[in-house]
Design an enzyme around this catalytic site. Sequence first.
Site, PDB file in Angstrom:
ATOM      1  N   SER A 286     -12.121  26.106   9.753  1.00 23.64           N
ATOM      2  CA  SER A 286     -11.687  25.723  11.110  1.00 23.64           C
ATOM      3  C   SER A 286     -10.226  26.143  11.275  1.00 23.64           C
ATOM      4  O   SER A 286      -9.502  26.274  10.272  1.00 23.64           O
ATOM      5  CB  SER A 286     -11.786  24.201  11.279  1.00 23.64           C
TER       6      SER A 286
ATOM      7  N   TYR B 261      -9.671  15.745   8.463  1.00 20.70           N
ATOM      8  CA  TYR B 261     -10.613  16.853   8.663  1.00 20.70           C
ATOM      9  C   TYR B 261      -9.937  18.192   8.330  1.00 20.70           C
ATOM     10  O   TYR B 261     -10.513  19.047   7.648  1.00 20.70           O
ATOM     11  CB  TYR B 261     -11.100  16.834  10.114  1.00 20.70           C
TER      12      TYR B 261
HETATM   13  N1  LIG Z   1     -17.545  23.058  17.383  1.00 22.83           N
HETATM   14  C1  LIG Z   1     -16.280  23.341  17.159  1.00 22.83           C
HETATM   15  O1  LIG Z   1     -15.447  23.358  18.058  1.00 22.83           O
HETATM   16  C2  LIG Z   1     -15.825  23.675  15.761  1.00 22.83           C
HETATM   17  C3  LIG Z   1     -14.518  24.142  15.565  1.00 22.83           C
HETATM   18  C4  LIG Z   1     -14.096  24.471  14.270  1.00 22.83           C
HETATM   19  C5  LIG Z   1     -14.975  24.345  13.202  1.00 22.83           C
HETATM   20  N2  LIG Z   1     -16.238  23.876  13.418  1.00 22.83           N
HETATM   21  C6  LIG Z   1     -17.139  23.765  12.276  1.00 22.83           C
HETATM   22  O2  LIG Z   1     -18.342  24.441  12.580  1.00 22.83           O
HETATM   23  C7  LIG Z   1     -19.441  23.791  11.952  1.00 22.83           C
HETATM   24  C8  LIG Z   1     -20.511  23.437  12.955  1.00 22.83           C
HETATM   25  O3  LIG Z   1     -19.945  22.769  14.052  1.00 22.83           O
HETATM   26  P1  LIG Z   1     -20.869  22.289  15.279  1.00 22.83           P
HETATM   27  O4  LIG Z   1     -19.972  21.916  16.380  1.00 22.83           O
HETATM   28  O5  LIG Z   1     -21.962  23.255  15.518  1.00 22.83           O
HETATM   29  O6  LIG Z   1     -21.493  20.960  14.622  1.00 22.83           O
HETATM   30  P2  LIG Z   1     -22.604  19.966  15.172  1.00 22.83           P
HETATM   31  O7  LIG Z   1     -22.020  18.599  15.130  1.00 22.83           O
HETATM   32  O8  LIG Z   1     -23.185  20.463  16.451  1.00 22.83           O
HETATM   33  O9  LIG Z   1     -23.748  20.102  14.057  1.00 22.83           O
HETATM   34  C9  LIG Z   1     -23.504  19.749  12.739  1.00 22.83           C
HETATM   35  C10 LIG Z   1     -24.852  19.681  12.027  1.00 22.83           C
HETATM   36  O10 LIG Z   1     -24.608  19.339  10.650  1.00 22.83           O
HETATM   37  C11 LIG Z   1     -25.594  18.403  10.253  1.00 22.83           C
HETATM   38  N3  LIG Z   1     -25.087  17.634   9.105  1.00 22.83           N
HETATM   39  C12 LIG Z   1     -24.138  16.677   9.098  1.00 22.83           C
HETATM   40  N4  LIG Z   1     -23.977  16.190   7.856  1.00 22.83           N
HETATM   41  C13 LIG Z   1     -24.852  16.867   7.068  1.00 22.83           C
HETATM   42  C14 LIG Z   1     -25.150  16.806   5.685  1.00 22.83           C
HETATM   43  N5  LIG Z   1     -24.554  15.926   4.865  1.00 22.83           N
HETATM   44  N6  LIG Z   1     -26.081  17.661   5.195  1.00 22.83           N
HETATM   45  C15 LIG Z   1     -26.715  18.542   6.018  1.00 22.83           C
HETATM   46  N7  LIG Z   1     -26.485  18.606   7.343  1.00 22.83           N
HETATM   47  C16 LIG Z   1     -25.559  17.783   7.851  1.00 22.83           C
HETATM   48  C17 LIG Z   1     -25.828  17.547  11.491  1.00 22.83           C
HETATM   49  O11 LIG Z   1     -27.080  16.866  11.436  1.00 22.83           O
HETATM   50  C18 LIG Z   1     -25.784  18.617  12.585  1.00 22.83           C
HETATM   51  O12 LIG Z   1     -27.058  19.168  12.856  1.00 22.83           O
HETATM   52  C19 LIG Z   1     -18.831  22.597  11.202  1.00 22.83           C
HETATM   53  O13 LIG Z   1     -18.533  22.998   9.883  1.00 22.83           O
HETATM   54  C20 LIG Z   1     -17.546  22.338  11.963  1.00 22.83           C
HETATM   55  O14 LIG Z   1     -16.570  21.681  11.168  1.00 22.83           O
HETATM   56  C21 LIG Z   1     -16.679  23.537  14.669  1.00 22.83           C
END
Ligand SMILES: NC(=O)c1ccc[n+]([C@@H]2O[C@H](COP(=O)([O-])OP(=O)(O)OC[C@H]3O[C@@H](n4cnc5c(N)ncnc54)[C@H](O)[C@@H]3O)[C@@H](O)[C@H]2O)c1
Length: 248
Positions: free
Chosen positions: A142, A152
């Site tokens: 991130s 985080y």
């Molecule tokens: N969305 C953003 O703005 C953003 C920005 C920077 C980084 N990220 C990173 O991108 C990735 C995805 O983000 P997103 O917004 O699509 O997330 P999201 O919240 O839409 O989805 C996350 C998924 O991970 C699953 N999950 C949670 N804990 C778990 C575990 N212990 N084992 C297996 N699955 C598990 C959840 O059930 C969910 O389906 C993450 O690593 C997040 O930190 C997201």
Amino acid sequence: MAFTNRIAFITGAARGIGKAMATDIVTAGGSVVIADIDLAAAEGTVRGLPADRALAVECDVSNVTSVEAAVKIAVAAFGGLDVLINNAALHLMTWNRPVTTLTVDEWRQLMDVNVLGIVNCARACRPYLAQRPGAAVLNISSIAGFESYNAYGVSKLAVRGLTTALAKELAEDGIRVNALAPGAIDSENAMDELPSDLLTDLIQVKQLIKRQGTRADLVQAMRFLCSDTGSFITGETLIVGGGHPLRV
Ligand SMILES: NC(=O)c1ccc[n+]([C@@H]2O[C@H](COP(=O)([O-])OP(=O)(O)OC[C@H]3O[C@@H](n4cnc5c(N)ncnc54)[C@H](O)[C@@H]3O)[C@@H](O)[C@H]2O)c1
């Protein structure tokens, strides 16, 4: 097509960014294993994909037994693995907190999922990836991993460190390991949870490119790093954040 006959194991792919990546890999000729702690949602995602090229498996990345079982099911179904995308994470406002405000149990939970989860999946997938030419791992960090001002962010800084460490270790088996560091991206959960003033500040003040980052932006970067197009790149973390944060 970039992923013809390739099999990808994608954690946290029931929704959001992981789901977008899974859908793209299938569109580009590959097969996907949607490995998520939320099996019902993973099965829902699979229903929207060709039945012979998508599989939902229950997987808690923080639990070694659960990861090993999920990888076994994946290999039994598709015969091997070419790509691992470590996307599952605990994130958003529950975890964007000052480091001294988390309890020890919360810290353990955060690191177990966001950091050890990647180690667990890399260790379980490595023997299968090692059998495939052009195998690749992609970790999702991130921009918070470049501005580690909260718990985080610290976990996502660790993901950058894991990316270089795993790149060095897995190179012995011909496996490349890279990471993406997204800015705020339009996944449903992020859009629901991130406060609008935080998003406005990010887009209008901090980013050089004044628009919302999208899942499609990340999918393009994933394709580059996980396919043979990126075959000379390993150990890198690519920021996909509209020019924020800048670094040299
Ligand atoms: N969305 C953003 O703005 C953003 C920005 C920077 C980084 N990220 C990173 O991108 C990735 C995805 O983000 P997103 O917004 O699509 O997330 P999201 O919240 O839409 O989805 C996350 C998924 O991970 C699953 N999950 C949670 N804990 C778990 C575990 N212990 N084992 C297996 N699955 C598990 C959840 O059930 C969910 O389906 C993450 O690593 C997040 O930190 C997201």
